[in-house]
Design a protein around this motif. Structure first.
Motif, PDB file in Angstrom:
ATOM      1  N   ASP A 252     -44.534  19.644  10.765  1.00 18.88           N
ATOM      2  CA  ASP A 252     -44.298  20.627  11.415  1.00 18.88           C
ATOM      3  C   ASP A 252     -43.585  21.960  10.836  1.00 18.88           C
ATOM      4  O   ASP A 252     -44.093  23.084  11.035  1.00 18.88           O
ATOM      5  CB  ASP A 252     -43.655  20.406  12.964  1.00 18.88           C
ATOM      6  CG  ASP A 252     -44.328  19.666  14.017  1.00 18.88           C
ATOM      7  OD1 ASP A 252     -45.734  19.935  13.787  1.00 18.88           O
ATOM      8  OD2 ASP A 252     -43.734  19.123  14.985  1.00 18.88           O
ATOM      9  N   THR A 253     -42.492  21.494  10.282  1.00 17.89           N
ATOM     10  CA  THR A 253     -41.882  22.439   9.472  1.00 17.89           C
ATOM     11  C   THR A 253     -42.470  23.099   8.375  1.00 17.89           C
ATOM     12  O   THR A 253     -42.421  24.566   8.208  1.00 17.89           O
ATOM     13  CB  THR A 253     -40.230  21.729   8.945  1.00 17.89           C
ATOM     14  OG1 THR A 253     -39.757  21.315   9.988  1.00 17.89           O
ATOM     15  CG2 THR A 253     -39.782  22.701   8.143  1.00 17.89           C
TER      16      THR A 253
ATOM     17  N   SER B  64     -42.222  15.944  12.403  1.00 19.78           N
ATOM     18  CA  SER B  64     -41.264  17.075  12.303  1.00 19.78           C
ATOM     19  C   SER B  64     -41.281  17.563  10.844  1.00 19.78           C
ATOM     20  O   SER B  64     -41.156  18.841  10.766  1.00 19.78           O
ATOM     21  CB  SER B  64     -39.808  16.836  12.787  1.00 19.78           C
ATOM     22  OG  SER B  64     -39.377  15.816  11.742  1.00 19.78           O
TER      23      SER B  64
ATOM     24  N   ARG C  79     -47.041  15.594  22.206  1.00 22.70           N
ATOM     25  CA  ARG C  79     -48.208  16.480  22.284  1.00 22.70           C
ATOM     26  C   ARG C  79     -49.598  15.877  22.516  1.00 22.70           C
ATOM     27  O   ARG C  79     -49.630  14.542  22.209  1.00 22.70           O
ATOM     28  CB  ARG C  79     -48.008  17.436  21.122  1.00 22.70           C
ATOM     29  CG  ARG C  79     -48.393  16.692  19.681  1.00 22.70           C
ATOM     30  CD  ARG C  79     -48.465  17.456  18.468  1.00 22.70           C
ATOM     31  NE  ARG C  79     -47.013  17.169  17.887  1.00 22.70           N
ATOM     32  CZ  ARG C  79     -46.241  18.135  17.264  1.00 22.70           C
ATOM     33  NH1 ARG C  79     -46.897  18.863  16.579  1.00 22.70           N
ATOM     34  NH2 ARG C  79     -45.093  17.614  16.544  1.00 22.70           N
TER      35      ARG C  79
ATOM     36  N   VAL D  23     -46.513  29.099  13.138  1.00 18.91           N
ATOM     37  CA  VAL D  23     -46.548  28.474  14.447  1.00 18.91           C
ATOM     38  C   VAL D  23     -46.621  27.023  14.049  1.00 18.91           C
ATOM     39  O   VAL D  23     -46.666  26.690  13.248  1.00 18.91           O
ATOM     40  CB  VAL D  23     -48.075  28.772  14.961  1.00 18.91           C
ATOM     41  CG1 VAL D  23     -48.159  30.250  15.241  1.00 18.91           C
ATOM     42  CG2 VAL D  23     -49.129  28.405  14.084  1.00 18.91           C
ATOM     43  N   LYS D  24     -45.906  26.371  15.296  1.00 20.92           N
ATOM     44  CA  LYS D  24     -45.990  24.985  15.227  1.00 20.92           C
ATOM     45  C   LYS D  24     -47.269  24.516  15.858  1.00 20.92           C
ATOM     46  O   LYS D  24     -47.769  24.808  16.922  1.00 20.92           O
ATOM     47  CB  LYS D  24     -44.823  24.636  16.217  1.00 20.92           C
ATOM     48  CG  LYS D  24     -44.465  23.257  16.295  1.00 20.92           C
ATOM     49  CD  LYS D  24     -43.374  22.821  17.185  1.00 20.92           C
ATOM     50  CE  LYS D  24     -43.412  21.185  17.552  1.00 20.92           C
ATOM     51  NZ  LYS D  24     -42.253  20.919  18.476  1.00 20.92           N
ATOM     52  N   PRO D  25     -47.707  23.408  15.189  1.00 19.66           N
ATOM     53  CA  PRO D  25     -48.924  22.978  15.547  1.00 19.66           C
ATOM     54  C   PRO D  25     -48.852  22.185  17.205  1.00 19.66           C
ATOM     55  O   PRO D  25     -47.753  21.660  17.354  1.00 19.66           O
ATOM     56  CB  PRO D  25     -49.408  21.816  14.917  1.00 19.66           C
ATOM     57  CG  PRO D  25     -48.616  22.160  13.478  1.00 19.66           C
ATOM     58  CD  PRO D  25     -47.336  22.907  13.950  1.00 19.66           C
ATOM     59  N   SER D  26     -49.749  22.540  18.106  1.00 18.79           N
ATOM     60  CA  SER D  26     -49.727  22.186  19.489  1.00 18.79           C
ATOM     61  C   SER D  26     -50.457  20.867  19.504  1.00 18.79           C
ATOM     62  O   SER D  26     -50.357  20.138  20.632  1.00 18.79           O
ATOM     63  CB  SER D  26     -50.336  23.079  20.360  1.00 18.79           C
ATOM     64  OG  SER D  26     -51.721  23.335  20.035  1.00 18.79           O
TER      65      SER D  26
ATOM     66  N   LYS E 296     -44.990  25.416   9.937  1.00 26.31           N
ATOM     67  CA  LYS E 296     -44.411  26.572  10.768  1.00 26.31           C
ATOM     68  C   LYS E 296     -44.000  27.650   9.643  1.00 26.31           C
ATOM     69  O   LYS E 296     -44.080  28.773   9.765  1.00 26.31           O
ATOM     70  CB  LYS E 296     -43.238  26.124  11.647  1.00 26.31           C
ATOM     71  CG  LYS E 296     -42.822  27.523  12.340  1.00 26.31           C
ATOM     72  CD  LYS E 296     -42.031  26.878  13.512  1.00 26.31           C
ATOM     73  CE  LYS E 296     -41.608  28.088  14.201  1.00 26.31           C
ATOM     74  NZ  LYS E 296     -40.571  27.927  15.517  1.00 26.31           N
ATOM     75  N   GLN E 297     -43.506  26.979   8.498  1.00 28.25           N
ATOM     76  CA  GLN E 297     -42.985  27.815   7.341  1.00 28.25           C
ATOM     77  C   GLN E 297     -43.955  28.756   6.841  1.00 28.25           C
ATOM     78  O   GLN E 297     -44.226  29.867   6.207  1.00 28.25           O
ATOM     79  CB  GLN E 297     -42.364  27.043   6.388  1.00 28.25           C
ATOM     80  CG  GLN E 297     -40.773  26.687   6.731  1.00 28.25           C
ATOM     81  CD  GLN E 297     -40.192  26.014   5.720  1.00 28.25           C
ATOM     82  OE1 GLN E 297     -40.596  25.510   4.746  1.00 28.25           O
ATOM     83  NE2 GLN E 297     -38.952  25.675   6.118  1.00 28.25           N
TER      84      GLN E 297
ATOM     85  N   GLY F  13     -48.540  17.773   5.814  1.00 28.22           N
ATOM     86  CA  GLY F  13     -47.662  18.784   5.580  1.00 28.22           C
ATOM     87  C   GLY F  13     -47.194  18.671   4.141  1.00 28.22           C
ATOM     88  O   GLY F  13     -46.856  19.637   3.601  1.00 28.22           O
TER      89      GLY F  13
ATOM     90  N   ASN G 198     -51.376  19.002  13.380  1.00 27.09           N
ATOM     91  CA  ASN G 198     -50.650  18.294  12.534  1.00 27.09           C
ATOM     92  C   ASN G 198     -51.333  16.982  12.345  1.00 27.09           C
ATOM     93  O   ASN G 198     -51.871  16.596  13.111  1.00 27.09           O
ATOM     94  CB  ASN G 198     -49.247  18.094  13.305  1.00 27.09           C
ATOM     95  CG  ASN G 198     -48.090  17.107  12.603  1.00 27.09           C
ATOM     96  OD1 ASN G 198     -48.579  16.216  11.794  1.00 27.09           O
ATOM     97  ND2 ASN G 198     -46.924  17.607  12.856  1.00 27.09           N
TER      98      ASN G 198
END
Length: 238
Positions: free
Chosen positions: A119-120, A116, A150, A128-131, A123-124, A73, A95
């Motif tokens: 993820d943020t 988190s 996950r 998309v949010k990693p699965s 996504k920004q 991140g 992630n």
């Protein structure tokens, strides 16, 4: 009317759209490959993005290869455009924590924060949010698996590219060790690894491998949350 429909269909096929005229969205999955019928391998790249990740994206695009990137991140925050472009090129994004911490040394709340925050940032940058998650160092325990919520995706071929900064050695390792359904661990933070990628692709294509993302490797199965996965060799049935 029939002639108009045929022309419309041809134009649609050439442009990569749909018959309804809807454009294929950025980051759409590449053409389906059934890894139960053909030899598949998932190349995965950890710890980026870094400056040299853009060169890697160029190499993958030139050779029409899709991969999976497990992004940190903090690095995504520094190179958001590279993360965005990786997603738009059809690569899968995962992630890899906020700052590459050993998650097994953290409390449940701290693990959730690591994930988190990553993820943020992802996504920004990508929308998309990693699965899936890859735990740094491959270190996981019950606390990490539960907090992840996950699937954890690790690897079955370890190139040790972080230890041996030798492009020829990396290519040789992948060429000799890879079997259908394998997940290969690489790190695009090392220039020697990026230098090795063309050789890896050439060697595996010569052996009949198709390059897929992690999700494609297991399709149509969806990986369950909190499970650690290393390969999908069971899928290939020649």
């Amino acid at each position: 009317m029939r002639r108009r429909l045929v022309i419309s269909t041809l134009v649609t096929a050439l442009c990569g759209g749909t018959l309804a005229g809807t454009a294929v969205p950025a980051g759409a999955a590449p053409a389906a490959v059934d890894c139960r019928r053909v030899k598949c391998v998932a190349l995965t790249f950890d710890d980026g993005p870094v400056a040299d990740s853009r060169r890697l994206l160029g190499i993958l695009k030139e050779r029409n290869v899709k991969a999976t990137f497990y992004l940190v991140g903090k690095n995504v925050q520094r190179y958001p455009t590279t993360a965005r472009d990786a997603h738009r090129a059809g690569h899968q994004i995962g992630n890899h924590s906020w700052d590459h911490a050993d998650l097994t040394r953290l409390t449940s709340a701290q693990v959730r924060s690591q994930l988190s925050r990553a993820d943020t940032a992802i996504k920004q940058a990508t929308g998309v949010k990693p699965s899936t998650l890859r735990a740094p160092y491959g270190a996981h325990n019950a606390t990490v698996r539960q907090a992840a919520d996950r699937p954890l995706v690790h690897w079955s071929v370890d190139t040790l590219d972080w230890r041996y900064r030798d492009s020829a050695r990396i290519v040789k390792t992948v060429k000799e060790q890879t079997k259908p359904g394998d997940i290969v661990l690489l790190h695009d933070i090392h220039r020697t690894t990026v230098n090795a990628v063309p050789g890896i692709i050439t060697a595996l294509k010569a052996r009949g491998f198709h390059f897929v993302t992690v999700d494609q490797l297991f399709a149509p199965t969806r990986l369950p949350a909190e499970k650690v996965t290393y390969h999908n060799r069971a899928a290939y049935r020649p």
